[in-house]
Design a protein around this motif. Structure first.
Motif, PDB file in Angstrom:
ATOM      1  N   VAL A  12       0.834  -1.202   0.000  1.00 18.62           N
ATOM      2  CA  VAL A  12       0.000   0.000   0.000  1.00 18.62           C
ATOM      3  C   VAL A  12       0.868   1.252   0.000  1.00 18.62           C
ATOM      4  O   VAL A  12       0.605   2.202  -0.749  1.00 18.62           O
ATOM      5  N   ARG A  13       1.911   1.261   0.819  1.00 17.87           N
ATOM      6  CA  ARG A  13       2.767   2.442   0.881  1.00 17.87           C
ATOM      7  C   ARG A  13       3.512   2.662  -0.438  1.00 17.87           C
ATOM      8  O   ARG A  13       3.663   3.793  -0.891  1.00 17.87           O
ATOM      9  N   GLU A  16       1.010   4.077  -2.886  1.00 23.50           N
ATOM     10  CA  GLU A  16       0.744   5.493  -2.624  1.00 23.50           C
ATOM     11  C   GLU A  16       1.890   6.364  -3.136  1.00 23.50           C
ATOM     12  O   GLU A  16       1.655   7.417  -3.753  1.00 23.50           O
ATOM     13  N   THR A  19       1.731   6.594  -6.915  1.00 25.26           N
ATOM     14  CA  THR A  19       0.691   7.501  -7.397  1.00 25.26           C
ATOM     15  C   THR A  19       1.169   8.950  -7.344  1.00 25.26           C
ATOM     16  O   THR A  19       0.951   9.728  -8.290  1.00 25.26           O
ATOM     17  N   VAL A  20       1.811   9.322  -6.258  1.00 26.44           N
ATOM     18  CA  VAL A  20       2.319  10.695  -6.110  1.00 26.44           C
ATOM     19  C   VAL A  20       3.379  10.984  -7.174  1.00 26.44           C
ATOM     20  O   VAL A  20       3.359  12.042  -7.826  1.00 26.44           O
TER      21      VAL A  20
END
Length: 233
Positions: A12-13, A16, A19-20
């Motif tokens: 998940v990290r 994330e 995505t950034v």
């Protein structure tokens, strides 16, 4: 998280962060920023490792495909392709063609780059293939003393020669072995030189009668000898 077995939180990290970084790279004023691209390649590789640990090899391969598109320099391409080859190997024998394609990409883009490897198999003779096998050292700590560096192009030839030996294609194997002799014959490995390893295997093939495909190399050697004699005269 990954080291403690908490793969999903790590995934998940990474996702994330990806995505950034993808948003930053897509923005009009940052599209040409190589630092963001490098960071995104590293993030994609990290997420791919976690997905592989979570038994999602398809998802991992897709992430590495995207990383390869972004990896425009030889070093980054090398690292992404070595990840891809390792993952394809873990998936089994059905990925042979995909592995050969990744090896060809590695040779074309990063053949002159050096990579750290270690001896993973050492045989008494060369009857079944090259006497020594080498594997990339990845994500290892404290392994400097037992590993060494070779050109990526040489490792690719070692790998293709091993694949051709396993399939019994002596003609194709001779091509790889002679390429080792011509391009990297003097490169030192723990068993001696790369050229000595290739020569041992060539002699073992010829002694066993597996000489299909050797004629062009024999003719080339004969021509070289004749030229040398003519030069002396």
């Amino acid at each position: 998280d990954w080291a403690r077995g908490q793969g999903e939180p790590a995934r998940v990290r990474f996702a994330e962060a990806r995505t950034v970084l993808e948003a930053a790279l897509a923005s009009e004023n940052r599209a040409a920023d190589p630092a963001i691209a490098r960071e995104l390649v590293g993030t994609l590789r990290g997420e791919a490792r976690v997905r592989a640990q979570l038994a999602d090899s398809n998802g991992a391969l897709e992430l590495l495909r995207r990383a390869r598109e972004l990896a425009t320099d030889a070093t980054a391409a090398r690292d992404v392709l070595l990840d891809r080859i390792a993952l394809l190997r873990a998936r089994g024998a059905g990925e042979r063609e995909a592995i050969l394609a990744a090896l060809a990409d590695l040779e074309a883009t990063s053949g002159l780059e050096w990579m750290r490897v270690e001896v993973v198999d050492l045989k008494d003779g060369a009857a079944l293939g090259l006497r020594a096998s080498f594997a990339p050292v990845a994500y290892a700590e404290g392994s400097e003393q037992e590993s060494f560096e070779v050109p990526c192009g040489l490792w690719v030839l070692f790998e293709r020669a091993a694949a051709q030996a396993a399939s019994g294609d002596s003609a194709a194997e001779f091509v790889e072995l002679h390429a080792i002799l011509e391009r990297y014959g003097e490169v030192e490995v723990p068993t001696g030189t790369a050229g000595e390893l290739a020569t041992e295997r060539i002699l073992a093939l010829l002694e066993s009668g597996s000489d299909a495909g050797y004629e062009p190399f024999e003719a080339r050697a004969r021509a070289s000898l004749e030229r040398a004699r003519a030069d002396k005269d």
